[in-house]
Design a protein around this motif. Structure first.
Motif: not given
Length: 150
Positions: A94, A96, A98-99, A134-138, A149-150
């Motif tokens: 993942v 920064s 968000g992809n 969506s912007r994912f962080a994990h 997930w975010s």
């Protein structure tokens, strides 16, 4: 490139048994974040643009080449890699932005691209369609699954 000029921020490992395993190292360097892989690459899980085994660390150059414009700095900078995870025969990262990028074996749809074809090159998660903005962080991987997930 061998990652010796940086600090290891995360390590992920997957696979094993008779098939062999693979390992991913997220390294913070003076050039930005870099992802290195090694191990069993028959299914493409190393992201090395080949279905081959690699004993030594090799950078995942597809991710290293991604850039974004930083408003605060007023210049283009490398995208940060926030996390990495390994399944039995696939890998996910993942960024920064968000992809989420995935690569490797895909017989159960674990790459999230809507198909079942394996790839040895990181590809951006595009399916399901409602996640495209969506912007994912994990990110996490099971043996044949991927979760973000975010």
């Amino acid at each position: 490139a061998d990652g010796r000029d940086g600090r290891v921020r995360a390590v992920a490992a997957g696979g094993g048994g008779t098939e062999g395993g693979h390992t991913a190292f997220l390294v913070e360097t003076t050039r930005g974040d870099e992802l290195y892989t090694c191990g069993y690459g028959r299914w493409g899980a190393l992201g090395a643009r080949a279905f081959s085994h690699i004993a030594g660390l090799r950078p995942v150059t597809t991710l290293a080449s991604l850039r974004e414009y930083d408003e605060a700095l007023g210049r283009v900078v490398p995208l940060r890699i926030l996390g990495v995870a390994c399944g039995d025969a696939h890998t996910a990262a993942v960024l920064s932005s968000g992809n989420v990028f995935t690569w490797g074996w895909n017989d159960g749809g674990q790459l999230g691209d809507g198909g079942k074809a394996a790839t040895h090159t990181p590809v951006m998660l595009k399916a399901p369609a409602e996640f495209r903005l969506s912007r994912f962080a994990h990110v996490a991987c099971g043996p044949a699954s991927t979760a973000a997930w975010s």
